[in-house]
Scaffold this active site. Structure first.
Site, PDB file in Angstrom:
ATOM      1  N   HIS A 121      -7.934  -5.178   0.226  1.00  0.00           N
ATOM      2  CA  HIS A 121      -6.728  -4.372   0.401  1.00  0.00           C
ATOM      3  C   HIS A 121      -6.128  -4.696   1.771  1.00  0.00           C
ATOM      4  CE1 HIS A 121      -4.240  -0.775  -0.390  1.00  0.00           C
ATOM      5  NE2 HIS A 121      -4.322  -0.555   0.909  1.00  0.00           N
TER       6      HIS A 121
ATOM      7  N   ASP B 298      -9.538  -5.087  -4.749  1.00  0.00           N
ATOM      8  CA  ASP B 298      -8.978  -3.896  -4.107  1.00  0.00           C
ATOM      9  C   ASP B 298      -9.373  -2.650  -4.881  1.00  0.00           C
ATOM     10  OD1 ASP B 298      -7.461  -2.067  -2.734  1.00  0.00           O
ATOM     11  OD2 ASP B 298      -5.542  -2.764  -3.514  1.00  0.00           O
TER      12      ASP B 298
ATOM     13  N   SER C 113       0.833  -1.201   0.000  1.00  0.00           N
ATOM     14  CA  SER C 113       0.000   0.000   0.000  1.00  0.00           C
ATOM     15  C   SER C 113       0.872   1.258   0.000  1.00  0.00           C
ATOM     16  CB  SER C 113      -0.950  -0.039   1.201  1.00  0.00           C
ATOM     17  OG  SER C 113      -1.933   0.960   1.096  1.00  0.00           O
TER      18      SER C 113
END
Length: 688
Positions: free
Chosen positions: A648, A618, A427
Site C-alpha cells: 500500500h 495491499d 488511498s
C-alpha cells in the site's frame, strides 16, 4: 511456481534436513535439536495446508473482477503463503549444502528458519480464517457486510495473534526484493523515533539520538520485531502522525526535489472562503451556489499547490499570485522575459493526496506529481485538505469539493482551459476523488471527465475480508493503524471552537479519548512490564527469550477469549502484548460519502469513467475489487488494474525501485487515457 511442486519440494527438503541432523552429521548440539523440531513443524504445517490451498485455488477465480484481472484477497493469501514456503525451501537447502562449511553460522541460520516457521504457523491461521469467510459470505462476495460475528472474530484474532515474527528477520518477505531494505529502514526509523519521541531535543539532537538507538535494531532483528509489534499494537495517533509527517521536513523534501523531475512552477495557494457560482450541467443558463467549507469551525480558506512543468498563460497573472502562500511571493514571469510561456493546456489534473486522512500533504507527494506534470504536460493542482482528527468528516470532503469547483471556475489562472478534467488520488485521496464526484452529481454541476484512484479506501469499516487479513502481517498498514485512521476521520463530536483554538487545546487527546480509555489497561500493563522498565536498549530478559523460544517451537499463550474452531492440535502463536482494536460502530462510517462502497446506486450513477489501480499485496485490495464490481454491475464505466509485489502506498515509493516506477507509469497511463478518451462532453457545457 505451481503450489503442488512447492509443497512437494518443501516436504523433500524437510526430510533431507531430518536425515542429516543426527549428532554425527550435524555437530551443533542443542542447535541441531532445534532444527529437527522446527523442520518437523514445518512439515506438519505444509501437509495440513496443501489440501486447503488446493481447495482455494479451485475457487478463488470466482472472486476476481473479471477473467483478465486475476486479483482478490484469497489469491493474495495463497501468494503470500507460497512466498513464505519458497523462503523456507531456500534456507533449508542452504543449510543442507553448507552446514560443513567453516564459515557456517549455525545459530543464525537455525534462528532464521525458526522465524519462518512461526510465520508459516500464523499464515496457516489466516488461511483458516479465509476458509470461514468463504463459508460465511455469499457467492463471489469478499466482505462480510452482514455478518458482524465474522468481523468480531477477525478483530479478536488480530488483537491477540503474535505478529513480531513478520517485522523482524522475515520483514517484507512477501514484497518485491528491491523494497525490503527500504521497509527495514522505515521500521527501524519508526522504532528509533519512538524512543526519542516526546523528548525536548532540537531536530539535530533527535536525529543524533535516533541514529544512536537504531544500531541495536539493525543487529537484533528479533528485538526490532518485538518493538514494532509493541508500537503498533496500541497505537498513539499523535506519534504516528508526527512520524509520517517527517516526510514534510526540509531535508527529505529537498532530496525529493533533487531526485524528482524539475518543474518551472511550484507554488502554494490559499483560496479565501467565498461562495462560488457554477452553471448546472443540465442547463448552463442556471447556476448552483457552492458554499465554502464550514464543518466543525465555520468558513475557512482552502490550501492548494500548483505544479506545472511549463509556464503557461494565466500562471503569470497577478490574480493567481495574490493567492500565493509563498513568502515572499514568487516573482511574476512577466518580469522574466527569457521565460517562454506556453498556451493554456486543454487538460487539468486535480490531485488529492493519501495519508489515511490524518497525515502528509501535497509536499510529501511531489515525487510523482512532478513526473505526472512533465510526462503528461499538464498543470497539476494538489489540494492540502485539513487532516483528522482535528478536522474529521466532512471537513476534508468539503474542502476538496470546494477546491474542485474553484479550479473549474478559475482554470484560466491555472494554465488550463479545462476541456478535460481528471481527478487523481491514492488511498484516502482515492476515496476523496470518488466522493467529490458523487457530490458534484448531487449538486448538479459538471462532473470530472474521469477518476484515477490508486488503492482507494472505499469501505472505512473493520468488516472482514481476505485481503484485510493481511493487516496482521503488513508493516505499512496494520489493522490497529487502519482503525485509528478510520475513527479519527469519522469522529462525530467536535468542540465548537475555532480552528486556531483547536491547535492550542491538544485536539488529538480529546478526539482519541474513547480509544485510549478502552486500551488503557493493556497500554499501562505494557509500560509496567519489567522488560520495558529498564529503558535503554530494552534487551529481552532471559524469561522473554524463553517465551520467544517456546513460541517458535509451537506452544502458545492463552487465547484471551477467542472462540475459533481451529483444527485439532493446532493453535496460532499468541502475543504477550494485546492490541486495542474495536469494531467500527459509528453511524458516520456507513455514510456513503465516507464509505462509497455502501452508497446506493442513485449516488453512484453518473460517475465518470473510474480507473482503479490496486496492489495484489495491499490490505485494501478487496475494497478496489468490490467497488469495481459494483460499478460494473450498474453499467458504469470502470477498469481495474492489479499490480504485483508492492505494498500500500507504492506511488510515494516511485523512486525506490523499478517495480514501483512501473506501477506509477500504469497510473499515469490511466490518467492519459482519461485525457485522450473519445466522445468528449461539449466544451460549452463544461465551462463555468
Amino acid at each position: 511456481m505451481d503450489y503442488k511442486v512447492v509443497f512437494t519440494t518443501l516436504d523433500t527438503v524437510c526430510e533431507e534436513i531430518s536425515i542429516l541432523s543426527g549428532p554425527s552429521d550435524f555437530p551443533y548440539g542443542a542447535v541441531a535439536e532445534r532444527l529437527i523440531k522446527c523442520t518437523k513443524q514445518i512439515q506438519e504445517h505444509g501437509r495440513a495446508l496443501e489440501p486447503i490451498v488446493a481447495n482455494l485455488s479451485a475457487i478463488f477465480h470466482r472472486y476476481d473482477f473479471d477473467s483478465q484481472t486475476p486479483g482478490n484477497g484469497y489469491r493474495t493469501l495463497v501468494k503470500v503463503l507460497n512466498s513464505c514456503l519458497l523462503h523456507i525451501i531456500q534456507k533449508a537447502r542452504y543449510i543442507a549444502s553448507h552446514y560443513n562449511s567453516a564459515f557456517f553460522r549455525a545459530e543464525h541460520n537455525v534462528s532464521e528458519i525458526e522465524v519462518y516457521c512461526s510465520a508459516l504457523c500464523q499464515l496457516r491461521a489466516l488461511i483458516h480464517l479465509a476458509q470461514q469467510l468463504i463459508n460465511g459470505n455469499d457467492y463471489g462476495q469478499l466482505y462480510s457486510l452482514q455478518d458482524n460475528d465474522l468481523s468480531q472474530r477477525f478483530v479478536q484474532e488480530y488483537s491477540s495473534m503474535h505478529k513480531a515474527c513478520f517485522y523482524g528477520r522475515c520483514l517484507g518477505f512477501q514484497f518485491s526484493p528491491a523494497l525490503r531494505p527500504f521497509l527495514q529502514s522505515v521500521v527501524i526509523s519508526m522504532i528509533s523515533y519512538g524512543e526519542t519521541y516526546g523528548k525536548k531535543q532540537s531536530g539535530l539532537g533527535l536525529a543524533a539520538l535516533s541514529l544512536l538507538t537504531s544500531g541495536k535494531y539493525v543487529i537484533d532483528p528479533d528485538l526490532r520485531g518485538a518493538e514494532f509489534e509493541r508500537i503498533t499494537q496500541n497505537l498513539d495517533m499523535q506519534f504516528w502522525k508526527s512520524f509520517w509527517n517527517l516526510t514534510e521536513s526540509g531535508l527529505i523534501t529537498g532530496l525529493y526535489r533533487i531526485a524528482s523531475k524539475q518543474v518551472k512552477l511550484n507554488i502554494t495557494l490559499t483560496v479565501p472562503p467565498v461562495t462560488l457560482h457554477l452553471p448546472l450541467a443540465s442547463d448552463s443558463s442556471l447556476t448552483a451556489n457552492v458554499s465554502p467549507p464550514i464543518a466543525h469551525w465555520g468558513p475557512g480558506p482552502v490550501h492548494m499547490r500548483l505544479i506545472s512543468h511549463e509556464i503557461r498563460d494565466g500562471q503569470d497573472s497577478e490574480e493567481l499570485l495574490s493567492f500565493s502562500r509563498t513568502n515572499p511571493p514568487p516573482a511574476s514571469v512577466s518580469h522574466l522575459p527569457w521565460v517562454q510561456k506556453q498556451p493554456r493546456s486543454p487538460w487539468l489534473l486535480i490531485h488529492f493526496h493519501g495519508g489515511g486522512f490524518v497525515a502528509q500533504t501535497s509536499r510529501s507527494h511531489e515525487c510523482y506529481i512532478r513526473t505526472w506534470s512533465k510526462e503528461l504536460n499538464v498543470p497539476v493542482l494538489s489540494v492540502d485538505y485539513s487532516l483528522s482528527p482535528e478536522a474529521p468528516f466532512p471537513r476534508a470532503l468539503e474542502e476538496c469539493f470546494y477546491a474542485y469547483c474553484w479550479a473549474l471556475k478559475n482554470c484560466h489562472l491555472l494554465g488550463s482551459t479545462a476541456e478535460r478534467v481528471c481527478l487523481a488520488g491514492d488511498s484516502a485521496g482515492g476515496n476523496l476523488c470518488i466522493t467529490v464526484s458523487m457530490k458534484a452529481i448531487s449538486c448538479g454541476i459538471r462532473v470530472p471527465d474521469g477518476i484515477m484512484a490508486a488503492y482507494p479506501a472505499t469501505l472505512l469499516t473493520t468488516d472482514a475480508s481476505p485481503s484485510r487479513l493481511l493487516t496482521l502481517i503488513d508493516p505499512v498498514l496494520p489493522l490497529s493503524v487502519l482503525t485509528r485512521c478510520i475513527y479519527a476521520y469519522s469522529y462525530a463530536v467536535q468542540p465548537a471552537v475555532s480552528s486556531s483554538s483547536l491547535s492550542a487545546l491538544g485536539r488529538d487527546t480529546a478526539v482519541l479519548l474513547g480509544d485510549l480509555t478502552q486500551g488503557a489497561s493493556n497500554w499501562i500493563q505494557s509500560l509496567l512490564d519489567p522488560r520495558w522498565i529498564s529503558g535503554g536498549a530494552r534487551s529481552p530478559s532471559s524469561s522473554q527469550k524463553t517465551s520467544q523460544s517456546s513460541k517458535i517451537h509451537g506452544t502458545s499463550v492463552p487465547t484471551s477469549g477467542c472462540n475459533l474452531d481451529y483444527p485439532l492440535g493446532f493453535e496460532p502463536l499468541r502475543s504477550e502484548c494485546l492490541a486495542s482494536v474495536r469494531l467500527t460502530s459509528c453511524p458516520i462510517i456507513k455514510n456513503p460519502f465516507v464509505s462509497p462502497l455502501l452508497a446506493p446506486d442513485n449516488l453512484l450513477r453518473g460517475l465518470p469513467p473510474v480507473h482503479i489501480v490496486a496492489s495484489a499485496l495491499d490490505a485494501l485490495l478487496d475494497d478496489s475489487v468490490m467497488f469495481a464490481k459494483k460499478l460494473r454491475d450498474m453499467g458504469q464505466p470502470v477498469t481495474l488494474t492489479v499490480v504485483e509485489g508492492l505494498p500500500h502506498g507504492f506511488l510515494s515509493l516511485s523512486q525506490i525501485s523499478k517495480e514501483t516506477e512501473t506501477a506509477t507509469e500504469v497510473c499515469m497511463a490511466k490518467i492519459r487515457e482519461i485525457f485522450e478518451q473519445k466522445n468528449p462532453t461539449p466544451a460549452l457545457s463544461k465551462r463555468p
